[in-house]
Motif scaffolding. Structure first.
Motif, PDB file in Angstrom:
ATOM      1  N   ASP A  28       0.864  -1.179   0.000  1.00  0.00           N
ATOM      2  CA  ASP A  28       0.000   0.000   0.000  1.00  0.00           C
ATOM      3  C   ASP A  28       0.908   1.239   0.000  1.00  0.00           C
ATOM      4  O   ASP A  28       2.086   1.143   0.367  1.00  0.00           O
ATOM      5  CB  ASP A  28      -0.890  -0.047   1.245  1.00  0.00           C
ATOM      6  N   ASP A  30      -0.151   5.208   0.829  1.00  0.00           N
ATOM      7  CA  ASP A  30      -0.376   6.200   1.895  1.00  0.00           C
ATOM      8  C   ASP A  30      -0.500   5.519   3.261  1.00  0.00           C
ATOM      9  O   ASP A  30      -1.297   4.598   3.431  1.00  0.00           O
ATOM     10  CB  ASP A  30      -1.652   6.998   1.608  1.00  0.00           C
ATOM     11  N   GLY A  31       0.262   6.004   4.211  1.00  0.00           N
ATOM     12  CA  GLY A  31       0.203   5.441   5.556  1.00  0.00           C
ATOM     13  C   GLY A  31       1.103   4.230   5.724  1.00  0.00           C
ATOM     14  O   GLY A  31       1.338   3.785   6.843  1.00  0.00           O
ATOM     15  N   THR A  32       1.583   3.678   4.607  1.00  0.00           N
ATOM     16  CA  THR A  32       2.449   2.498   4.670  1.00  0.00           C
ATOM     17  C   THR A  32       3.869   2.863   4.237  1.00  0.00           C
ATOM     18  O   THR A  32       4.807   2.755   5.012  1.00  0.00           O
ATOM     19  CB  THR A  32       1.885   1.372   3.786  1.00  0.00           C
ATOM     20  N   ASP A 209      -1.835  -0.336   5.951  1.00  0.00           N
ATOM     21  CA  ASP A 209      -2.077   0.327   7.242  1.00  0.00           C
ATOM     22  C   ASP A 209      -3.544   0.515   7.577  1.00  0.00           C
ATOM     23  O   ASP A 209      -3.869   0.962   8.672  1.00  0.00           O
ATOM     24  CB  ASP A 209      -1.442   1.725   7.209  1.00  0.00           C
ATOM     25  N   ASP A 210      -4.440   0.222   6.640  1.00  0.00           N
ATOM     26  CA  ASP A 210      -5.764   0.831   6.680  1.00  0.00           C
ATOM     27  C   ASP A 210      -6.857  -0.235   6.620  1.00  0.00           C
ATOM     28  O   ASP A 210      -6.596  -1.397   6.305  1.00  0.00           O
ATOM     29  CB  ASP A 210      -5.862   1.740   5.437  1.00  0.00           C
ATOM     30  N   ASP A 213      -6.968  -2.209   3.522  1.00  0.00           N
ATOM     31  CA  ASP A 213      -5.966  -3.267   3.375  1.00  0.00           C
ATOM     32  C   ASP A 213      -6.415  -4.575   4.017  1.00  0.00           C
ATOM     33  O   ASP A 213      -5.849  -5.636   3.736  1.00  0.00           O
ATOM     34  CB  ASP A 213      -4.629  -2.809   3.974  1.00  0.00           C
TER      35      ASP A 213
HETATM   36 MG   LIG Z   1      -2.918   3.217   3.311  1.00  0.00          MG
END
Ligand SMILES: [Mg+2]
Length: 268
Positions: A28, A30-32, A209-210, A213
């Protein structure tokens, strides 16, 4: 869920990863690979991620693939690796093979109109820069908003979008710092399912992260549990590990970089 220290010590797994014909590394964005920022078009990767991915992509038999909710074309300028990678965008609705144009699934006129309507409703709630109009969805981002305002905005939007999503053709899905109205049937599970088919002998890792996912984790974990291949479903978050289908928990960026480095060490 295993901590990074426990996963790092999993000698039997790393031996299998080293011996596998290929390693499919699904990531992933964003955030990862990149921390959240209020400005989505400036979501650069964590320091060290570019170098790690370049190194891994040059290793024999490692196949990095980005699996994002963003549209495919947004990823290369942010990641800026200088090498072509496969990218899945729009939560599995769009695929771009290395060096090729992206391929998108078909969308009916009715659904396109309803997404246009969802976009117009979103414009009544937030400024344009917070709205993403994708081929198969509309996403509203509340990154950087105070939590009270964000809740009010998302509650109002959910109420309005619920009328548009009254049948099974559209679904409303929360994600980290936002809400998305998406054509049903597309999720990161679609990308992972196809990638596992395309790389039948590969060790497989998915890092995310989400909530979006979790769809990917739920496809990968039973495949790994069956013993047909090795790998791990990996939750990447600096929050306390929540309820998740993932098997490992990495805290970014230090443990993310340690994982990428460990993978390089056993394959390169
Ligand atoms: Mg993400």
């Amino acid at each position: 869920m295993l901590t990074w220290e426990q996963a790092d010590n999993h000698q039997a797994l790393w031996a299998k990863v080293a011996a596998a014909p290929e390693v499919l590394l699904m990531l992933d964005y964003d955030g990862t690979l990149a921390p959240f920022t209020a400005e989505r078009d400036r979501a650069w990767p964590y320091d060290g991620v570019r170098e790690s991915l370049r190194r891994l992509a040059a290793c024999n038999g490692i196949v990095p693939v980005i699996v994002s909710g963003r549209q495919c074309h947004e990823i290369p300028p942010l990641l800026d690796l200088g090498i072509p990678l496969e990218v899945w965008g729009g939560h599995g609705a769009e695929r771009q093979l290395p060096g090729a144009q992206s391929e998108k699934a078909a969308l009916s006129g009715d659904l396109r109109q309803r997404l246009d309507d969802a976009f117009a409703l979103a414009c009544g709630q937030v400024c344009l820069r917070r709205i993403e109009r994708k081929t198969f969805s509309v996403a509203v981002h509340v990154r950087g908003m105070d939590s009270g305002t964000a809740s009010l905005v998302l509650d109002a939007l959910r109420g309005q979008w619920t009328l548009l999503a009254s049948d099974a053709a559209l679904e409303i899905l929360p994600f980290e710092c936002g809400l998305e109205l998406r054509v049903a049937g597309f999720s990161k599970a679609r990308a992972v399912t196809q990638l596992l088919k395309d790389h039948p002998l590969a060790a497989a890792f998915y890092l995310g992260d989400d909530k979006t996912d979790e769809d990917a984790f739920r496809v990968l974990v039973p495949v790994l549990a069956s013993g047909d291949r090795t790998g791990a479903a990996v939750l990447v978050t600096d929050r306390p590990a929540a309820v998740s289908a993932a098997q490992w928990h990495l805290v970014p960026p230090v443990q993310l970089l340690a994982f990428l480095s460990r993978l390089a060490a056993c394959r390169c």
